[in-house]
Design a protein around this motif. Structure first.
Motif, PDB file in Angstrom:
ATOM      1  N   SER A 161     -27.215  13.883  68.438  1.00 21.84           N
ATOM      2  CA  SER A 161     -27.380  12.431  68.523  1.00 21.84           C
ATOM      3  C   SER A 161     -26.732  11.711  67.342  1.00 21.84           C
ATOM      4  O   SER A 161     -26.629  10.496  67.340  1.00 21.84           O
ATOM      5  N   PHE A 162     -26.322  12.441  66.322  1.00 24.23           N
ATOM      6  CA  PHE A 162     -25.684  11.835  65.151  1.00 24.23           C
ATOM      7  C   PHE A 162     -24.214  12.186  65.159  1.00 24.23           C
ATOM      8  O   PHE A 162     -23.845  13.301  65.479  1.00 24.23           O
ATOM      9  N   TRP A 163     -23.368  11.224  64.804  1.00 25.34           N
ATOM     10  CA  TRP A 163     -21.938  11.494  64.865  1.00 25.34           C
ATOM     11  C   TRP A 163     -21.183  10.738  63.788  1.00 25.34           C
ATOM     12  O   TRP A 163     -21.649   9.741  63.256  1.00 25.34           O
ATOM     13  N   TYR A 164     -20.020  11.243  63.460  1.00 27.19           N
ATOM     14  CA  TYR A 164     -19.047  10.601  62.589  1.00 27.19           C
ATOM     15  C   TYR A 164     -17.801  10.351  63.420  1.00 27.19           C
ATOM     16  O   TYR A 164     -17.487  11.117  64.328  1.00 27.19           O
ATOM     17  N   VAL A 165     -17.068   9.323  63.103  1.00 20.40           N
ATOM     18  CA  VAL A 165     -15.760   9.113  63.706  1.00 20.40           C
ATOM     19  C   VAL A 165     -14.744   9.568  62.671  1.00 20.40           C
ATOM     20  O   VAL A 165     -14.687   9.041  61.569  1.00 20.40           O
ATOM     21  N   ILE A 166     -13.982  10.590  63.025  1.00 20.96           N
ATOM     22  CA  ILE A 166     -12.999  11.151  62.105  1.00 20.96           C
ATOM     23  C   ILE A 166     -11.647  11.137  62.794  1.00 20.96           C
ATOM     24  O   ILE A 166     -11.477  11.701  63.858  1.00 20.96           O
ATOM     25  N   LYS A 167     -10.697  10.459  62.198  1.00 19.37           N
ATOM     26  CA  LYS A 167      -9.333  10.454  62.735  1.00 19.37           C
ATOM     27  C   LYS A 167      -8.590  11.549  61.991  1.00 19.37           C
ATOM     28  O   LYS A 167      -8.307  11.424  60.815  1.00 19.37           O
ATOM     29  N   ASP A 168      -8.294  12.618  62.685  1.00 23.25           N
ATOM     30  CA  ASP A 168      -7.673  13.760  62.015  1.00 23.25           C
ATOM     31  C   ASP A 168      -6.200  13.913  62.355  1.00 23.25           C
ATOM     32  O   ASP A 168      -5.622  14.975  62.153  1.00 23.25           O
ATOM     33  N   SER A 169      -5.600  12.848  62.862  1.00 24.03           N
ATOM     34  CA  SER A 169      -4.155  12.896  63.099  1.00 24.03           C
ATOM     35  C   SER A 169      -3.567  11.530  62.774  1.00 24.03           C
ATOM     36  O   SER A 169      -4.255  10.517  62.788  1.00 24.03           O
ATOM     37  N   PHE A 170      -2.280  11.507  62.475  1.00 21.87           N
ATOM     38  CA  PHE A 170      -1.591  10.253  62.172  1.00 21.87           C
ATOM     39  C   PHE A 170      -0.221  10.322  62.819  1.00 21.87           C
ATOM     40  O   PHE A 170       0.547  11.240  62.553  1.00 21.87           O
ATOM     41  N   GLY A 171       0.042   9.372  63.699  1.00 14.94           N
ATOM     42  CA  GLY A 171       1.321   9.352  64.410  1.00 14.94           C
ATOM     43  C   GLY A 171       2.464   9.026  63.473  1.00 14.94           C
ATOM     44  O   GLY A 171       3.199   9.896  63.029  1.00 14.94           O
ATOM     45  N   ASP A 172       2.626   7.763  63.152  1.00 15.66           N
ATOM     46  CA  ASP A 172       3.657   7.336  62.207  1.00 15.66           C
ATOM     47  C   ASP A 172       3.308   5.949  61.693  1.00 15.66           C
ATOM     48  O   ASP A 172       2.267   5.397  62.008  1.00 15.66           O
ATOM     49  N   MET A 173       4.189   5.371  60.907  1.00 22.23           N
ATOM     50  CA  MET A 173       3.935   4.081  60.273  1.00 22.23           C
ATOM     51  C   MET A 173       3.784   2.956  61.298  1.00 22.23           C
ATOM     52  O   MET A 173       3.142   1.950  61.014  1.00 22.23           O
ATOM     53  N   GLU A 174       4.360   3.104  62.470  1.00 20.65           N
ATOM     54  CA  GLU A 174       4.270   2.048  63.486  1.00 20.65           C
ATOM     55  C   GLU A 174       2.839   1.894  64.004  1.00 20.65           C
ATOM     56  O   GLU A 174       2.515   0.899  64.642  1.00 20.65           O
ATOM     57  N   GLU A 175       1.983   2.870  63.705  1.00 19.65           N
ATOM     58  CA  GLU A 175       0.599   2.858  64.143  1.00 19.65           C
ATOM     59  C   GLU A 175      -0.220   1.812  63.395  1.00 19.65           C
ATOM     60  O   GLU A 175      -1.267   1.388  63.864  1.00 19.65           O
ATOM     61  N   ILE A 176       0.243   1.411  62.228  1.00 19.43           N
ATOM     62  CA  ILE A 176      -0.534   0.485  61.397  1.00 19.43           C
ATOM     63  C   ILE A 176       0.139  -0.884  61.350  1.00 19.43           C
ATOM     64  O   ILE A 176       1.315  -1.026  61.674  1.00 19.43           O
ATOM     65  N   SER A 177      -0.596  -1.891  60.925  1.00 16.59           N
ATOM     66  CA  SER A 177      -0.087  -3.260  60.900  1.00 16.59           C
ATOM     67  C   SER A 177       1.023  -3.413  59.871  1.00 16.59           C
ATOM     68  O   SER A 177       1.164  -2.600  58.946  1.00 16.59           O
ATOM     69  N   GLY A 178       1.798  -4.469  60.013  1.00 21.44           N
ATOM     70  CA  GLY A 178       2.898  -4.732  59.087  1.00 21.44           C
ATOM     71  C   GLY A 178       2.416  -4.902  57.660  1.00 21.44           C
ATOM     72  O   GLY A 178       3.045  -4.420  56.711  1.00 21.44           O
TER      73      GLY A 178
END
Length: 114
Positions: free
Chosen positions: A58-75
């Motif tokens: 019932s307990f969880w963490y959100v973990i992003k364990d991959s990263f595509g590239d710079m286009e994934e994030i805002s300018g």
């Protein structure tokens, strides 16, 4: 801050939470909890054990364990990342190095603020 059985604790919004990495095993019995609550005057104790287990709970963490590239994030964020590359040394390291040195690095960074 309180230290008990080798674990450092801090009060955060009325809760007593460990100042440790989430992968550090914390085992408290009823007596330990009562002692910590009485000593800290916190409302409750919050800590996580087995945070990276395979079974569903019932307990969880959100973990992003991959990263595509710079286009994934805002300018704006891309601009800050590029500036950081100019001012910092960035290298890939293994998890053992991060576990052994990450908290000390974080602590030094936080101490540098007013």
């Amino acid at each position: 801050m309180i230290e008990y059985k080798g674990i450092k604790w801090q009060i955060y919004h009325g809760a007593l939470i460990p100042k440790e990495m989430p992968n550090k095993r914390i085992t408290l019995n009823k007596f330990d909890c009562h002692y910590l609550l009485k000593k800290s005057k916190a409302y409750f104790i919050r800590y996580v054990t087995d945070w990276d287990k395979d079974t569903k709970s019932s307990f969880w963490y959100v973990i992003k364990d991959s990263f595509g590239d710079m286009e994934e994030i805002s300018g704006n964020a891309r601009s800050k990342v590029r500036r950081a590359y100019k001012n910092c040394i960035v290298k890939k390291d293994n998890s053992k190095v991060i576990v052994e040195n990450g908290y000390d690095c974080y602590k030094e960074a936080m101490n540098s603020y007013d």
